[in-house]
Design a protein around this motif. Sequence first.
Motif, PDB file in Angstrom:
ATOM      1  N   ALA A  95       0.837  -1.201   0.000  1.00  0.00           N
ATOM      2  CA  ALA A  95       0.000   0.000   0.000  1.00  0.00           C
ATOM      3  C   ALA A  95       0.874   1.254   0.000  1.00  0.00           C
ATOM      4  N   ALA A  96       1.957   1.219   0.781  1.00  0.00           N
ATOM      5  CA  ALA A  96       2.852   2.379   0.875  1.00  0.00           C
ATOM      6  C   ALA A  96       3.553   2.643  -0.456  1.00  0.00           C
ATOM      7  N   THR A  97       4.120   1.581  -1.061  1.00  0.00           N
ATOM      8  CA  THR A  97       4.836   1.782  -2.332  1.00  0.00           C
ATOM      9  C   THR A  97       3.880   2.140  -3.465  1.00  0.00           C
ATOM     10  N   THR A  98       2.632   1.671  -3.385  1.00  0.00           N
ATOM     11  CA  THR A  98       1.631   2.067  -4.377  1.00  0.00           C
ATOM     12  C   THR A  98       1.352   3.566  -4.285  1.00  0.00           C
ATOM     13  N   ASN A  99       1.193   4.064  -3.046  1.00  0.00           N
ATOM     14  CA  ASN A  99       0.973   5.500  -2.855  1.00  0.00           C
ATOM     15  C   ASN A  99       2.189   6.318  -3.262  1.00  0.00           C
ATOM     16  N   MET A 100       3.373   5.807  -2.975  1.00  0.00           N
ATOM     17  CA  MET A 100       4.611   6.531  -3.282  1.00  0.00           C
ATOM     18  C   MET A 100       4.861   6.635  -4.789  1.00  0.00           C
ATOM     19  N   THR A 101       4.566   5.546  -5.509  1.00  0.00           N
ATOM     20  CA  THR A 101       4.904   5.490  -6.933  1.00  0.00           C
ATOM     21  C   THR A 101       3.734   5.863  -7.850  1.00  0.00           C
ATOM     22  N   GLY A 102       2.523   5.802  -7.313  1.00  0.00           N
ATOM     23  CA  GLY A 102       1.360   6.174  -8.112  1.00  0.00           C
ATOM     24  C   GLY A 102       0.581   5.019  -8.699  1.00  0.00           C
ATOM     25  N   SER A 103       1.126   3.792  -8.617  1.00  0.00           N
ATOM     26  CA  SER A 103       0.386   2.623  -9.110  1.00  0.00           C
ATOM     27  C   SER A 103       0.900   1.371  -8.409  1.00  0.00           C
ATOM     28  N   VAL A 104       0.036   0.359  -8.347  1.00  0.00           N
ATOM     29  CA  VAL A 104       0.436  -0.890  -7.702  1.00  0.00           C
ATOM     30  C   VAL A 104       1.531  -1.582  -8.513  1.00  0.00           C
ATOM     31  N   SER A 105       1.522  -1.421  -9.843  1.00  0.00           N
ATOM     32  CA  SER A 105       2.562  -2.023 -10.693  1.00  0.00           C
ATOM     33  C   SER A 105       3.942  -1.492 -10.335  1.00  0.00           C
ATOM     34  N   LYS A 106       4.043  -0.178 -10.201  1.00  0.00           N
ATOM     35  CA  LYS A 106       5.329   0.433  -9.862  1.00  0.00           C
ATOM     36  C   LYS A 106       5.718   0.112  -8.414  1.00  0.00           C
ATOM     37  N   GLY A 107       4.719  -0.016  -7.553  1.00  0.00           N
ATOM     38  CA  GLY A 107       4.995  -0.392  -6.177  1.00  0.00           C
ATOM     39  C   GLY A 107       5.599  -1.782  -6.082  1.00  0.00           C
ATOM     40  N   ILE A 108       5.037  -2.724  -6.860  1.00  0.00           N
ATOM     41  CA  ILE A 108       5.573  -4.086  -6.915  1.00  0.00           C
ATOM     42  C   ILE A 108       6.999  -4.071  -7.449  1.00  0.00           C
ATOM     43  N   GLU A 109       7.224  -3.283  -8.486  1.00  0.00           N
ATOM     44  CA  GLU A 109       8.554  -3.199  -9.099  1.00  0.00           C
ATOM     45  C   GLU A 109       9.597  -2.741  -8.079  1.00  0.00           C
ATOM     46  N   SER A 110       9.228  -1.778  -7.244  1.00  0.00           N
ATOM     47  CA  SER A 110      10.147  -1.280  -6.214  1.00  0.00           C
ATOM     48  C   SER A 110      10.495  -2.380  -5.210  1.00  0.00           C
ATOM     49  N   LEU A 111       9.468  -3.101  -4.751  1.00  0.00           N
ATOM     50  CA  LEU A 111       9.704  -4.157  -3.767  1.00  0.00           C
ATOM     51  C   LEU A 111      10.438  -5.346  -4.399  1.00  0.00           C
ATOM     52  N   SER A 112      10.208  -5.586  -5.674  1.00  0.00           N
ATOM     53  CA  SER A 112      10.878  -6.700  -6.363  1.00  0.00           C
ATOM     54  C   SER A 112      12.392  -6.541  -6.320  1.00  0.00           C
ATOM     55  N   LYS A 113      12.856  -5.311  -6.461  1.00  0.00           N
ATOM     56  CA  LYS A 113      14.300  -5.051  -6.407  1.00  0.00           C
ATOM     57  C   LYS A 113      14.854  -5.321  -5.017  1.00  0.00           C
ATOM     58  N   ILE A 114      14.089  -4.964  -3.999  1.00  0.00           N
ATOM     59  CA  ILE A 114      14.537  -5.156  -2.615  1.00  0.00           C
ATOM     60  C   ILE A 114      14.633  -6.641  -2.282  1.00  0.00           C
ATOM     61  N   PHE A 115      13.632  -7.424  -2.714  1.00  0.00           N
ATOM     62  CA  PHE A 115      13.557  -8.835  -2.346  1.00  0.00           C
ATOM     63  C   PHE A 115      14.207  -9.773  -3.361  1.00  0.00           C
ATOM     64  N   LYS A 116      14.795  -9.212  -4.445  1.00  0.00           N
ATOM     65  CA  LYS A 116      15.516 -10.006  -5.439  1.00  0.00           C
ATOM     66  C   LYS A 116      14.680 -11.188  -5.936  1.00  0.00           C
ATOM     67  N   LEU A 117      13.591 -10.872  -6.559  1.00  0.00           N
ATOM     68  CA  LEU A 117      12.665 -11.909  -7.010  1.00  0.00           C
ATOM     69  C   LEU A 117      13.197 -12.685  -8.208  1.00  0.00           C
ATOM     70  N   LYS A 118      12.856 -13.978  -8.266  1.00  0.00           N
ATOM     71  CA  LYS A 118      13.227 -14.841  -9.388  1.00  0.00           C
ATOM     72  C   LYS A 118      12.080 -14.882 -10.389  1.00  0.00           C
ATOM     73  N   GLY A 119      11.682 -13.706 -10.849  1.00  0.00           N
ATOM     74  CA  GLY A 119      10.573 -13.591 -11.773  1.00  0.00           C
ATOM     75  C   GLY A 119       9.942 -12.225 -11.652  1.00  0.00           C
ATOM     76  N   LYS A 120       8.960 -11.973 -12.526  1.00  0.00           N
ATOM     77  CA  LYS A 120       8.277 -10.680 -12.526  1.00  0.00           C
ATOM     78  C   LYS A 120       6.840 -10.868 -12.071  1.00  0.00           C
ATOM     79  N   ILE A 121       6.343  -9.928 -11.266  1.00  0.00           N
ATOM     80  CA  ILE A 121       4.962  -9.961 -10.786  1.00  0.00           C
ATOM     81  C   ILE A 121       4.216  -8.768 -11.370  1.00  0.00           C
TER      82      ILE A 121
END
Length: 314
Positions: A95-121
């Motif tokens: 919810a926080a990254t969605t508000n910060m970036t303006g969309s849930v897609s961009k929020g997921i992208e931000s967290l994906s970098k932090i958690f080093k995901l083995k794929g795209k969500i």
Amino acid sequence: MNKKVVVFGGGTGLSTLLRGLKLYPIEITAIVSVCDDGSSTGKLREEFHIPAVGDIRKVLISLSEDEPLIKDLLDYRFKTSSDLNGHAIGNLLLAATTNMTGSVSKGIESLSKIFKLKGKILPLTDENITLKALMDDGDIVTGEHNITEDKRKISKVFYDKSPKANKDAIKAIKEADLIVLSMGSLFTSILPNLICNDIIKAIDNSNAKILYICNMMTQPGETDNYKVSDHIEIINDYLGNRKVNAVIANSGKISNKIVKKYETSEQKNPVLVDIKTSKNIDVIEDNLVIIKDEVIRHDYILLGYHVFSYLLKM
């Protein structure tokens, strides 16, 4: 170059499948339905007018490199008398990254970098949409949570408005070698991805084969007395010109004790495999049953193996 796999789903089924798929050298894109409205997710949707984040949180965990540690963190729920009570840390972060970036897609992208995901969500859409169901008796039920709780037979599901699909999701489908429909609640986790016109058009224009992983147990109101063929028939009704090419189904025996437990406490029964490989569909059967604390789960390692093997044979 690794094969590209697009996986549709929501909830526990999708995250279980991804746990197995990430073990193989493939490019994974998980497209997640965003219509959950229960518990912490429902509160955040109402307060911030954002798409559902609960299922996305589960997928973040399943695709992370350090899964056990990330799970403990993101699944932690506050137990307090304040407004934080019941909220999962992962939902709040999304919810926080969605508000910060303006969309849930961009929020997921931000967290994906932090958690080093083995794929795209990717969320199915960045819009705040509500799932509805027309029941067999003509009543319309609003909200995924209410639909799941209602035990009447579902006639069809639809949204309160026509959603605009995530552009990256459309691109991923176009480039995919294989499209996988995950196991999970048929009408409230899987079909919500297929009641989007943009998605159906993209699948119709794709060269990828469609593989469905069938549930092991029926679900009250959604799939009472359904066999494997019934699940496929419903999915094909919601698909466009393209239809399911292959199905992975459980042929393993579930003990009478566990079957009776599910019949009594949850009104669920094993899904019977009633089809064989034909010119229209490949049927992949195996013992996929894992029982832990008297709860039935899919063997995610075997699932990953069968999906990867099917991909290599294409």
